[in-house]
Write a protein that holds these residues in place. Structure first.
Motif, PDB file in Angstrom:
ATOM      1  N   HIS A   3       0.838  -1.204   0.000  1.00 27.68           N
ATOM      2  CA  HIS A   3       0.000   0.000   0.000  1.00 27.68           C
ATOM      3  C   HIS A   3       0.871   1.252   0.000  1.00 27.68           C
ATOM      4  O   HIS A   3       2.022   1.225   0.446  1.00 27.68           O
ATOM      5  N   GLU A   4       0.294   2.332  -0.451  1.00 26.36           N
ATOM      6  CA  GLU A   4       0.997   3.610  -0.454  1.00 26.36           C
ATOM      7  C   GLU A   4       1.460   3.987   0.951  1.00 26.36           C
ATOM      8  O   GLU A   4       2.530   4.575   1.124  1.00 26.36           O
ATOM      9  N   ILE A  32       3.284   8.628  -5.958  1.00 26.22           N
ATOM     10  CA  ILE A  32       3.751   7.256  -5.755  1.00 26.22           C
ATOM     11  C   ILE A  32       2.887   6.344  -6.613  1.00 26.22           C
ATOM     12  O   ILE A  32       1.659   6.392  -6.529  1.00 26.22           O
ATOM     13  N   GLU A  33       3.529   5.540  -7.446  1.00 30.51           N
ATOM     14  CA  GLU A  33       2.820   4.547  -8.250  1.00 30.51           C
ATOM     15  C   GLU A  33       3.401   3.181  -7.933  1.00 30.51           C
ATOM     16  O   GLU A  33       4.623   3.010  -7.966  1.00 30.51           O
ATOM     17  N   ILE A  34       2.519   2.225  -7.646  1.00 31.13           N
ATOM     18  CA  ILE A  34       2.952   0.879  -7.275  1.00 31.13           C
ATOM     19  C   ILE A  34       2.397  -0.101  -8.300  1.00 31.13           C
ATOM     20  O   ILE A  34       1.188  -0.138  -8.536  1.00 31.13           O
ATOM     21  N   SER A  44       7.330   3.650  -8.502  1.00 30.65           N
ATOM     22  CA  SER A  44       7.821   4.895  -9.073  1.00 30.65           C
ATOM     23  C   SER A  44       7.436   6.032  -8.131  1.00 30.65           C
ATOM     24  O   SER A  44       6.268   6.165  -7.758  1.00 30.65           O
ATOM     25  N   ILE A  45       8.422   6.822  -7.757  1.00 33.37           N
ATOM     26  CA  ILE A  45       8.183   7.923  -6.830  1.00 33.37           C
ATOM     27  C   ILE A  45       8.626   9.223  -7.484  1.00 33.37           C
ATOM     28  O   ILE A  45       9.732   9.331  -7.999  1.00 33.37           O
ATOM     29  N   GLN A  46       7.725  10.193  -7.459  1.00 32.15           N
ATOM     30  CA  GLN A  46       8.055  11.527  -7.937  1.00 32.15           C
ATOM     31  C   GLN A  46       8.227  12.419  -6.713  1.00 32.15           C
ATOM     32  O   GLN A  46       7.403  12.401  -5.805  1.00 32.15           O
TER      33      GLN A  46
END
Length: 103
Positions: A3-4, A32-34, A44-46
């Motif tokens: 989870h985020e 945040i993309e999981i 992926s984290i921006q």
């Protein structure tokens, strides 16, 4: 399933060395993309920095990758973005208090 909140908890361990506050409370995490399935699985984290040219950008980026990989076991990519620009309003109440800014 990751989870985020798991990712955010791990990111609380990444401290901005100039300010001494974690990057989540500073409001530096923008996305945040999981993806846990398929060949492109990973996280992926921006994120951003408090100002362009910040000398600790590479350090923060490598710490993001390290702590999230350790917490999740997935490959992690961390990308610096500049839009929208960071400002103090993105900080949590705790971070503002710690730095002496009004709430």
């Amino acid at each position: 399933m990751i989870h985020e909140s798991t990712v955010l908890d791990a990111l609380m361990d990444v401290i901005d060395p100039e300010l001494g506050i974690n990057i989540v409370d500073l409001g530096l995490i923008y996305g945040i993309e999981i993806d846990e399935e398929g060949d492109d699985r990973g996280i992926s984290i921006q994120f951003t920095l408090t100002y362009p040219g910040c000398p600790v950008g590479d350090l923060i980026q490598s710490e993001i990758v390290r702590v999230v990989t350790e917490a999740t076991g997935l490959p992690v990519g961390a990308t610096i973005i500049w839009n929208p620009p960071w400002n103090m309003e993105r900080m949590s109440e705790a971070a503002r208090l710690e730095l002496g800014y009004p709430i």
